[in-house]
Scaffold this motif. Structure first.
Motif, PDB file in Angstrom:
ATOM      1  N   GLN A   1       0.836  -1.200   0.000  1.00 21.41           N
ATOM      2  CA  GLN A   1       0.000   0.000   0.000  1.00 21.41           C
ATOM      3  C   GLN A   1       0.865   1.242   0.000  1.00 21.41           C
ATOM      4  OE1 GLN A   1      -3.248   0.547  -0.070  1.00 21.41           O
ATOM      5  NE2 GLN A   1      -3.968  -1.575  -0.055  1.00 21.41           N
ATOM      6  N   VAL A   2       0.381   2.262  -0.656  1.00 17.42           N
ATOM      7  CA  VAL A   2       1.033   3.569  -0.686  1.00 17.42           C
ATOM      8  C   VAL A   2       0.000   4.597  -0.251  1.00 17.42           C
ATOM      9  CG1 VAL A   2       2.138   5.318  -2.106  1.00 17.42           C
ATOM     10  CG2 VAL A   2       2.603   2.892  -2.528  1.00 17.42           C
ATOM     11  N   GLN A   3       0.367   5.423   0.692  1.00 14.53           N
ATOM     12  CA  GLN A   3      -0.510   6.502   1.127  1.00 14.53           C
ATOM     13  C   GLN A   3       0.018   7.810   0.545  1.00 14.53           C
ATOM     14  OE1 GLN A   3       0.843   4.276   3.677  1.00 14.53           O
ATOM     15  NE2 GLN A   3      -0.913   3.020   3.097  1.00 14.53           N
ATOM     16  N   LEU A   4      -0.895   8.599   0.006  1.00 16.06           N
ATOM     17  CA  LEU A   4      -0.528   9.856  -0.649  1.00 16.06           C
ATOM     18  C   LEU A   4      -1.314  11.006  -0.021  1.00 16.06           C
ATOM     19  CD1 LEU A   4      -0.718   8.570  -4.332  1.00 16.06           C
ATOM     20  CD2 LEU A   4       1.342   8.837  -2.953  1.00 16.06           C
ATOM     21  N   VAL A   5      -0.615  12.082   0.305  1.00 13.91           N
ATOM     22  CA  VAL A   5      -1.275  13.248   0.896  1.00 13.91           C
ATOM     23  C   VAL A   5      -0.833  14.495   0.145  1.00 13.91           C
ATOM     24  CG1 VAL A   5      -1.619  14.619   2.962  1.00 13.91           C
ATOM     25  CG2 VAL A   5      -1.370  12.130   3.152  1.00 13.91           C
ATOM     26  N   GLU A   6      -1.793  15.156  -0.471  1.00 18.39           N
ATOM     27  CA  GLU A   6      -1.518  16.389  -1.218  1.00 18.39           C
ATOM     28  C   GLU A   6      -1.603  17.607  -0.303  1.00 18.39           C
ATOM     29  OE1 GLU A   6      -4.095  13.718  -3.983  1.00 18.39           O
ATOM     30  OE2 GLU A   6      -4.072  14.331  -1.874  1.00 18.39           O
ATOM     31  N   SER A   7      -0.861  18.646  -0.663  1.00 15.06           N
ATOM     32  CA  SER A   7      -0.930  19.916   0.038  1.00 15.06           C
ATOM     33  C   SER A   7      -0.518  21.024  -0.913  1.00 15.06           C
ATOM     34  CB  SER A   7      -0.022  19.912   1.274  1.00 15.06           C
ATOM     35  OG  SER A   7       1.324  19.726   0.897  1.00 15.06           O
ATOM     36  N   GLY A   8      -0.766  22.275  -0.484  1.00 16.72           N
ATOM     37  CA  GLY A   8      -0.314  23.415  -1.268  1.00 16.72           C
ATOM     38  C   GLY A   8      -1.396  24.107  -2.072  1.00 16.72           C
ATOM     39  N   GLY A   9      -2.603  23.566  -2.056  1.00 17.51           N
ATOM     40  CA  GLY A   9      -3.681  24.220  -2.779  1.00 17.51           C
ATOM     41  C   GLY A   9      -4.095  25.518  -2.106  1.00 17.51           C
ATOM     42  N   GLY A  10      -4.951  26.277  -2.794  1.00 14.87           N
ATOM     43  CA  GLY A  10      -5.427  27.524  -2.230  1.00 14.87           C
ATOM     44  C   GLY A  10      -6.079  28.393  -3.271  1.00 14.87           C
ATOM     45  N   LEU A  11      -6.277  29.655  -2.911  1.00 14.50           N
ATOM     46  CA  LEU A  11      -6.885  30.646  -3.789  1.00 14.50           C
ATOM     47  C   LEU A  11      -5.801  31.563  -4.335  1.00 14.50           C
ATOM     48  CD1 LEU A  11      -9.383  32.145  -4.913  1.00 14.50           C
ATOM     49  CD2 LEU A  11      -9.451  33.412  -2.749  1.00 14.50           C
ATOM     50  N   VAL A  12      -5.798  31.745  -5.636  1.00 11.48           N
ATOM     51  CA  VAL A  12      -4.785  32.591  -6.271  1.00 11.48           C
ATOM     52  C   VAL A  12      -5.440  33.355  -7.420  1.00 11.48           C
ATOM     53  CG1 VAL A  12      -4.043  30.757  -7.857  1.00 11.48           C
ATOM     54  CG2 VAL A  12      -2.441  32.578  -7.236  1.00 11.48           C
ATOM     55  N   LYS A  13      -4.909  34.527  -7.727  1.00 13.03           N
ATOM     56  CA  LYS A  13      -5.431  35.312  -8.832  1.00 13.03           C
ATOM     57  C   LYS A  13      -4.879  34.793 -10.159  1.00 13.03           C
ATOM     58  CE  LYS A  13      -6.196  39.627  -6.312  1.00 13.03           C
ATOM     59  NZ  LYS A  13      -5.876  41.076  -6.233  1.00 13.03           N
ATOM     60  N   ALA A  14      -5.615  35.019 -11.207  1.00 10.69           N
ATOM     61  CA  ALA A  14      -5.164  34.639 -12.542  1.00 10.69           C
ATOM     62  C   ALA A  14      -3.796  35.249 -12.817  1.00 10.69           C
ATOM     63  CB  ALA A  14      -6.163  35.098 -13.592  1.00 10.69           C
ATOM     64  N   GLY A  15      -2.907  34.425 -13.396  1.00  7.57           N
ATOM     65  CA  GLY A  15      -1.548  34.852 -13.646  1.00  7.57           C
ATOM     66  C   GLY A  15      -0.583  34.486 -12.537  1.00  7.57           C
ATOM     67  N   GLY A  16      -1.100  34.081 -11.413  1.00  5.10           N
ATOM     68  CA  GLY A  16      -0.275  33.723 -10.276  1.00  5.10           C
ATOM     69  C   GLY A  16       0.250  32.303 -10.341  1.00  5.10           C
ATOM     70  N   SER A  17       0.938  31.899  -9.274  1.00  4.02           N
ATOM     71  CA  SER A  17       1.561  30.578  -9.205  1.00  4.02           C
ATOM     72  C   SER A  17       1.234  29.882  -7.893  1.00  4.02           C
ATOM     73  CB  SER A  17       3.086  30.707  -9.325  1.00  4.02           C
ATOM     74  OG  SER A  17       3.462  31.266 -10.558  1.00  4.02           O
ATOM     75  N   LEU A  18       1.256  28.572  -7.946  1.00  8.70           N
ATOM     76  CA  LEU A  18       1.140  27.733  -6.755  1.00  8.70           C
ATOM     77  C   LEU A  18       2.035  26.522  -6.951  1.00  8.70           C
ATOM     78  CD1 LEU A  18      -2.688  27.461  -5.902  1.00  8.70           C
ATOM     79  CD2 LEU A  18      -0.925  28.538  -4.491  1.00  8.70           C
ATOM     80  N   ARG A  19       2.523  25.961  -5.844  1.00  9.56           N
ATOM     81  CA  ARG A  19       3.248  24.702  -5.931  1.00  9.56           C
ATOM     82  C   ARG A  19       2.542  23.671  -5.051  1.00  9.56           C
ATOM     83  NH1 ARG A  19       9.386  22.726  -4.416  1.00  9.56           N
ATOM     84  NH2 ARG A  19       8.596  22.883  -2.277  1.00  9.56           N
ATOM     85  N   LEU A  20       2.099  22.621  -5.686  1.00  8.66           N
ATOM     86  CA  LEU A  20       1.482  21.521  -4.965  1.00  8.66           C
ATOM     87  C   LEU A  20       2.540  20.490  -4.591  1.00  8.66           C
ATOM     88  CD1 LEU A  20      -1.714  20.891  -7.125  1.00  8.66           C
ATOM     89  CD2 LEU A  20      -1.356  22.547  -5.282  1.00  8.66           C
ATOM     90  N   SER A  21       2.339  19.856  -3.453  1.00 10.76           N
ATOM     91  CA  SER A  21       3.209  18.767  -3.018  1.00 10.76           C
ATOM     92  C   SER A  21       2.365  17.536  -2.742  1.00 10.76           C
ATOM     93  CB  SER A  21       3.954  19.151  -1.730  1.00 10.76           C
ATOM     94  OG  SER A  21       4.766  20.285  -1.918  1.00 10.76           O
ATOM     95  N   CYS A  22       2.973  16.386  -2.907  1.00 10.30           N
ATOM     96  CA  CYS A  22       2.307  15.129  -2.597  1.00 10.30           C
ATOM     97  C   CYS A  22       3.327  14.257  -1.872  1.00 10.30           C
ATOM     98  CB  CYS A  22       1.814  14.453  -3.858  1.00 10.30           C
ATOM     99  SG  CYS A  22       1.149  12.787  -3.608  1.00 10.30           S
ATOM    100  N   ALA A  23       3.069  14.011  -0.601  1.00  7.08           N
ATOM    101  CA  ALA A  23       3.958  13.201   0.215  1.00  7.08           C
ATOM    102  C   ALA A  23       3.475  11.765   0.226  1.00  7.08           C
ATOM    103  CB  ALA A  23       4.014  13.752   1.636  1.00  7.08           C
TER     104      ALA A  23
END
Length: 122
Positions: free
Chosen positions: A1-23
């Protein structure tokens, strides 16, 4: 089994950036290809990006190519999705997944996280 947990989401304005992580935890992370998928309200879950076990091979959906970058750090058991030049149509729940091959189809992935919400305002 592999457990995956995402993080880093949120609210951002158009043209902006986000970095998602998955541990990842469980079986050796480096044994798996990893993928990012996304699902907007009322739509099916769709492929965004994938990376092979070593990180040397990647592929992207046409809709994100040139704006998103997938990467992984096997020492940290983590895969990332750097999202630049975000658009309102990128709004979705983003899921990471682990599978045997770096593929564009959902059925190739055996393990899934619960997702993280990304909202891009205009």
């Amino acid at each position: 089994q592999v457990q995956l947990v995402e993080s880093g989401g949120g609210l951002v304005k158009a043209g902006g950036s986000l970095r998602l992580s998955c541990a990842a935890s469980g079986r050796p992370f480096s044994a798996y290809a990893m993928g990012w998928f996304r699902q907007a309200p009322g739509k099916e879950r769709e492929f965004a990006a994938t990376i092979n076990w070593s990180g040397r091979s990647t592929d992207y959906a046409d809709s994100v190519r040139g704006r998103f970058i997938i990467s992984r750090d096997n020492a940290k058991n983590t895969v990332y999705l750097q999202m630049n030049s975000l658009k309102p149509e990128d709004t979705a729940v983003y899921y990471c997944a682990a599978g045997k091959t770096a593929a564009m189809t959902r059925k190739e992935y055996d393990y899934w996280g619960r997702g993280t919400q990304v909202t891009v305002s205009s």
